[in-house]
Design a protein around this motif. Structure first.
Motif, PDB file in Angstrom:
ATOM      1  N   MET A   1       5.855  70.958  27.619  1.00 43.79           N
ATOM      2  CA  MET A   1       6.233  69.683  27.000  1.00 43.79           C
ATOM      3  C   MET A   1       7.078  69.925  25.743  1.00 43.79           C
ATOM      4  SD  MET A   1       6.173  66.451  27.456  1.00 43.79           S
ATOM      5  CE  MET A   1       4.981  66.358  28.761  1.00 43.79           C
ATOM      6  N   LEU A   2       6.825  71.028  25.043  1.00 43.24           N
ATOM      7  CA  LEU A   2       7.668  71.382  23.890  1.00 43.24           C
ATOM      8  C   LEU A   2       9.116  71.580  24.327  1.00 43.24           C
ATOM      9  CD1 LEU A   2       5.425  73.975  22.001  1.00 43.24           C
ATOM     10  CD2 LEU A   2       6.028  71.673  21.218  1.00 43.24           C
ATOM     11  N   TYR A   3       9.287  72.223  25.483  1.00 43.46           N
ATOM     12  CA  TYR A   3      10.635  72.442  26.029  1.00 43.46           C
ATOM     13  C   TYR A   3      11.301  71.104  26.347  1.00 43.46           C
ATOM     14  CZ  TYR A   3      14.301  73.914  29.251  1.00 43.46           C
ATOM     15  OH  TYR A   3      15.508  74.108  29.877  1.00 43.46           O
ATOM     16  N   ASP A   4      10.583  70.250  27.050  1.00 42.96           N
ATOM     17  CA  ASP A   4      11.145  68.944  27.424  1.00 42.96           C
ATOM     18  C   ASP A   4      11.489  68.115  26.196  1.00 42.96           C
ATOM     19  OD1 ASP A   4      10.802  69.658  30.083  1.00 42.96           O
ATOM     20  OD2 ASP A   4       8.874  68.620  30.268  1.00 42.96           O
ATOM     21  N   TYR A   5      10.609  68.125  25.220  1.00 45.70           N
ATOM     22  CA  TYR A   5      10.837  67.369  23.987  1.00 45.70           C
ATOM     23  C   TYR A   5      12.022  67.949  23.212  1.00 45.70           C
ATOM     24  CZ  TYR A   5       9.491  64.812  19.691  1.00 45.70           C
ATOM     25  OH  TYR A   5       9.461  64.006  18.586  1.00 45.70           O
ATOM     26  N   GLY A   6      12.131  69.262  23.180  1.00 49.77           N
ATOM     27  CA  GLY A   6      13.262  69.897  22.502  1.00 49.77           C
ATOM     28  C   GLY A   6      14.583  69.541  23.159  1.00 49.77           C
TER      29      GLY A   6
END
Length: 192
Positions: free
Chosen positions: A153-158
């Protein structure tokens, strides 16, 4: 085949080639060659630079910026470009609708990454992390309930932040992702 050697000082002084700075700059302009190979977010600053160079081409550059960015989540900026191109004070409904969708997704991402973001900003947690990503994930899972999905989710949010033009936030989130991710392809994709 034409020889594309740069002009010599002697040729310039003899008047054999145009010496006007604009014609030389146009002759050696690399932007048309670079732009097709760049991400739209890397192209945007180049277009900003161009808009400051030539007042005559400003409207064309403005339209190019609009076309370039309309597929991003930079909704407020794209709406202002549309207003400037169309000489209007009104914002079309499609921009307002997309803005609301972006804000909703932003709120959702913020909520979904809140736990892992707080953990990665806590010195007592960070001090227990090592250079081994697998061990870090195991530690975070056992001690704090962090899952692979939370890291992803950190990747998607980034990526979402990047699409919004919030590059500092995107860099922070993608850096956190790279620290924890064991997916080398995704971690490589998160490096920009």
């Amino acid at each position: 085949m034409t020889d594309k050697k740069p002009p010599t000082a002697e040729a310039i002084s003899n008047g054999e080639i145009p010496t006007a700075p604009t014609s030389i700059a146009q002759q050696y302009d690399l932007l048309p060659k670079l732009i097709p190979n760049l991400d739209r977010h890397l192209t945007f600053p180049l277009l900003e630079f161009l808009s400051g160079l030539d007042d005559n081409a400003n409207f064309e550059v403005l339209k190019a910026k609009y076309e370039l960015l309309k597929q991003t989540n930079m909704t407020d900026y794209v709406a202002s470009l549309w207003q400037e191109i169309n000489d209007s004070d009104d914002v079309p409904e499609e921009f307002l609708k997309k803005r609301e969708e972006v804000l909703q997704r932003l709120s959702l991402f913020t909520e979904e990454t809140k736990t892992i973001d707080e953990l990665l900003n806590d010195e007592s947690v960070v001090s227990n992390l090592r250079s081994d990503k697998v061990a870090n994930l195991k530690f975070l899972e056992q001690q704090h309930g962090v899952t692979i999905q939370m890291v992803d989710m950190l990747y998607d949010y980034g990526r979402f932040q990047y699409s919004c033009g919030s590059y500092a936030n995107a860099a922070h989130l993608l850096d956190q992702f790279r620290i924890l991710s064991t997916d080398n392809d995704k971690a490589s994709s998160a490096s920009w």
